[in-house]
Scaffold this active site. Structure first.
Site, PDB file in Angstrom:
ATOM      1  N   TYR A  93     -35.585 -14.480 -81.638  1.00 57.43           N
ATOM      2  CA  TYR A  93     -34.240 -13.979 -81.958  1.00 57.43           C
ATOM      3  C   TYR A  93     -34.266 -13.131 -83.238  1.00 57.43           C
ATOM      4  CZ  TYR A  93     -29.238 -14.432 -83.155  1.00 57.43           C
ATOM      5  OH  TYR A  93     -27.919 -14.196 -83.489  1.00 57.43           O
ATOM      6  N   ILE A  97     -21.504 -18.971 -87.708  1.00 51.55           N
ATOM      7  CA  ILE A  97     -20.116 -18.921 -87.248  1.00 51.55           C
ATOM      8  C   ILE A  97     -19.924 -20.015 -86.191  1.00 51.55           C
ATOM      9  CG2 ILE A  97     -18.333 -17.432 -86.235  1.00 51.55           C
ATOM     10  CD1 ILE A  97     -19.614 -16.355 -88.923  1.00 51.55           C
ATOM     11  N   ALA A 142     -35.658  -9.825 -82.400  1.00 48.07           N
ATOM     12  CA  ALA A 142     -34.699  -9.005 -81.638  1.00 48.07           C
ATOM     13  C   ALA A 142     -33.614  -8.434 -82.553  1.00 48.07           C
ATOM     14  CB  ALA A 142     -34.067  -9.849 -80.531  1.00 48.07           C
ATOM     15  N   GLY A 154     -19.987  -9.679 -73.718  1.00 49.90           N
ATOM     16  CA  GLY A 154     -19.889 -11.074 -74.158  1.00 49.90           C
ATOM     17  C   GLY A 154     -18.570 -11.332 -74.864  1.00 49.90           C
ATOM     18  N   ASP A 156     -24.522  -8.647 -66.619  1.00 44.32           N
ATOM     19  CA  ASP A 156     -25.592  -9.140 -67.483  1.00 44.32           C
ATOM     20  C   ASP A 156     -26.019  -7.983 -68.391  1.00 44.32           C
ATOM     21  OD1 ASP A 156     -27.973  -9.928 -68.661  1.00 44.32           O
ATOM     22  OD2 ASP A 156     -28.743 -10.896 -66.850  1.00 44.32           O
TER      23      ASP A 156
END
Ligand code: NAP
Length: 255
Positions: A155, A188, A158, A14, A64
């Site tokens: 999230y 951010i 995770a 990413g 991915d």
């Protein structure tokens, strides 16, 4: 010079947008050779070309983070292109809002797959290539580890999982002189922040962050750079919070 990345061979997942783009550019400026990933080939190639025009050694590989096949292919390609791998930065992540009561299993799985399974797959692959002095650095989050967010339960699960995983892997790798650490960003300013959480969320956050503004991708990149450096060789299984003081106030009265 401390924290130099001269001739270091680096993978950044990413690495073409937001925090990842900040990490990629920072490592290139410090002398690294970088292979970075993303799922969108057009965007990835465009950012790679932008960096190449500045004279840097950088390549994009479409991968991915949640795919076992893509991850294996990424490490094979990067190993070939770079001539080895010294540092792996696991930054790919996704944080769409949904409350638990409204969440489908597919939404849960997607977020867990990118943010947690992706870290496992890439770490397992990194273990095949890294040698003594190798570094793994993960972009985790304060969400799940220090604070809760009722719109991001998947999230939070995770990212808390990421830190737990990281501490266990640190023990597995310690005797090989390979470290694994994490940076926990607060809020951010990135494209993901703008599309996943939006302007109202951003305005609210600015009013509760002691430093009164969202952070910049570079704020995270420099913390990652530190963990990735030769100088951080005796630090493993740790995380550092980079949040403009967001988690500090004991109560709203402090603000
Ligand atoms: P962003 O602006 O949305 O950028 C995400 C990057 O990850 C993009 O380059 C995207 O590329 C890539 N990506 C997403 N899913 C991927 C996948 N499955 N495989 C490979 N690449 C993937 O997000 P960001 O705000 O910079 O966030 C980056 C990391 O920081 C994430 O791990 C996030 O959880 C963490 N973080 C961010 C904040 C914040 O306030 N921004 C706070 C705490 C933690 P493609 O679009 O090409 O796939």
């Amino acid at each position: 010079m401390a924290f130099s990345m001269k001739d270091k061979k680096v993978i950044i997942t990413g690495g073409g947008k937001g925090i990842g783009a900040g990490i990629t550019e920072t490592f290139l400026e410090e002398g690294a050779k970088v292979v970075f990933t993303g799922r969108n080939e057009k965007d990835g190639l465009a950012f790679a070309n932008q960096m190449k025009e500045k004279g840097y050694e950088v390549d994009f590989v479409k991968a991915d983070a949640a795919s076992e096949k893509d991850t294996e292919n990424l490490f094979q390609e990067a190993n070939k292109v770079l001539g080895g791998i010294d540092i792996v930065v696991l930054n790919a992540g996704y944080y769409p809002e949904s409350k638990t009561r409204d969440m489908t299993l597919d939404q849960w799985d997607e977020v867990l797959n990118i943010n947690l399974r992706g870290v496992f797959l890439n770490t397992r692959e990194a273990m095949k290539y890294l040698k003594a002095g190798g570094r793994i650095v993960i972009t985790s989050s304060i969400t799940g580890n220090r604070v809760g967010n009722s719109e991001l339960p998947h999230y939070g699960a995770a990212k808390a999982g990421v830190n737990g995983f990281m501490r266990s892997v640190a023990l597995e790798l310690a005797a090989d002189e390979i470290t694994i650490n994490a940076v926990e960003p607060g809020n951010i300013m990135t494209p993901g922040m703008e599309t996943n959480l939006g302007p109202e969320y951003i305005k609210n956050q600015e009013s509760i962050i002691p430093m009164a503004s969202l952070g910049d991708p570079r704020d995270i990149a420099y913390a990652i750079l530190f963990f990735a450096s030769d100088e951080a060789k005796y630090i493993t299984g740790q995380s550092i919070i980079v949040d403009g003081g967001q988690i500090l106030p004991e109560s709203p009265l402090e603000m």
